[in-house]
Write a protein that holds these residues in place. Structure first.
Motif, PDB file in Angstrom:
ATOM      1  N   ASN A  43       0.830  -1.208   0.000  1.00  0.00           N
ATOM      2  CA  ASN A  43       0.000   0.000   0.000  1.00  0.00           C
ATOM      3  C   ASN A  43       0.868   1.263   0.000  1.00  0.00           C
ATOM      4  OD1 ASN A  43      -2.919  -1.188   0.623  1.00  0.00           O
ATOM      5  ND2 ASN A  43      -1.470  -2.233   1.987  1.00  0.00           N
ATOM      6  N   ARG A  45       3.227   6.557   2.455  1.00  0.00           N
ATOM      7  CA  ARG A  45       4.269   7.042   1.559  1.00  0.00           C
ATOM      8  C   ARG A  45       5.125   8.109   2.231  1.00  0.00           C
ATOM      9  NH1 ARG A  45       1.957   8.927  -3.979  1.00  0.00           N
ATOM     10  NH2 ARG A  45       1.339  10.732  -2.720  1.00  0.00           N
ATOM     11  N   ASP A  89       1.365   3.500  -2.116  1.00  0.00           N
ATOM     12  CA  ASP A  89       0.808   4.700  -2.738  1.00  0.00           C
ATOM     13  C   ASP A  89      -0.143   5.444  -1.805  1.00  0.00           C
ATOM     14  OD1 ASP A  89       2.177   4.294  -5.116  1.00  0.00           O
ATOM     15  OD2 ASP A  89       0.605   2.998  -5.935  1.00  0.00           O
ATOM     16  N   TYR A  90      -0.490   4.820  -0.669  1.00  0.00           N
ATOM     17  CA  TYR A  90      -1.357   5.479   0.312  1.00  0.00           C
ATOM     18  C   TYR A  90      -0.539   6.564   1.006  1.00  0.00           C
ATOM     19  CZ  TYR A  90      -4.514   5.934   4.336  1.00  0.00           C
ATOM     20  OH  TYR A  90      -5.370   6.413   5.296  1.00  0.00           O
TER      21      TYR A  90
END
Length: 228
Positions: free
Chosen positions: A54, A61, A56-57
């Motif tokens: 995850n 990030r 890109d969350y």
């Protein structure tokens, strides 16, 4: 690898006592310690996989996934170095484990303690550079910072390897353990704590960063855990 209190283990402890060295026998308590720490790192690995999946969350990030992965690798190396050189297992059955310069200097100190503390320092400096100086931490500045950190670790390990064994760490066959030169240990601790002192100064300089970007709690919590 046995964790039972065998006659050989009793003899090892008695020889150490005769030489004036306090030596805890390797027992099932050490096995329990390894299991507990291994379990903890297993769950951390699952959390790391979740973070990678995850990445890109935005809240994840922001934590910088590559840095988290590097910290985990350094932590595992530090753990292995502690297990192999901290008297938790027998070393005599494996030529790799008897190579104390490898397990102590590279696993425990350089890739472990030195690498992890350097990552914390770089992380703090990058945040300071971005939020206090208002500049992007990339390009030449980032490369120089990474280069200085990496080369200093390699240089420290390289110098430690070429020094005479009795000036750093060696395998004590009669005690089946890695033995450190006290002056060398002091030098290692001075280097590590100098990096932590620098990290603490950078953290203090970032005290006015807005809460949504605040890393102070995370860093000070990490300080406490590593101190313990």
């Amino acid at each position: 690898m046995s964790f039972a209190f065998t006659p050989e283990e009793q003899s090892r402890v008695e020889v150490a006592a005769f030489l004036g060295i306090h030596l805890d026998p390797i027992s099932y308590v050490d096995l329990s310690t390894i299991i507990v720490l291994g379990t903890m790192y297993f769950f951390e690995f699952i959390a790391l996989c979740y973070q990678l999946r995850n990445r890109d969350y935005l809240p994840l990030r922001v934590k910088n996934v590559p840095v988290m992965c590097s910290l985990y690798v350094g932590g595992v190396s530090w753990l292995l170095g502690d297990i192999f050189t901290g008297g938790l297992v027998h070393l005599g059955q494996s030529p790799v484990l008897r190579n104390c310069k490898f397990t102590a200097i590279w696993l425990r100190i350089c890739i472990g303690a030195y690498y992890v503390t350097s990552l914390f320092a770089l992380r703090c400096y990058s945040l300071y550079y971005v939020f206090c100086k208002g500049k992007a931490f990339r390009g030449r500045v980032m490369l120089i910072s990474l280069g200085v950190a990496g080369l200093s670790i390699v240089a420290f390990g390289g110098v430690s390897m070429v020094l005479p064994t009795r000036m750093t760490v060696w395998y004590e066959e009669i005690l089946d353990m890695c033995n450190y030169n006290h002056t060398y240990v002091l030098c290692v601790l001075l280097v590590i704590w100098a990096i932590w002192a620098y990290t603490a100064v950078m953290t203090w300089k970032m005290r006015k960063i807005p809460f949504c970007f605040n890393e102070r709690v995370e860093i000070f919590t990490s300080f406490g855990i590593l101190l313990v």
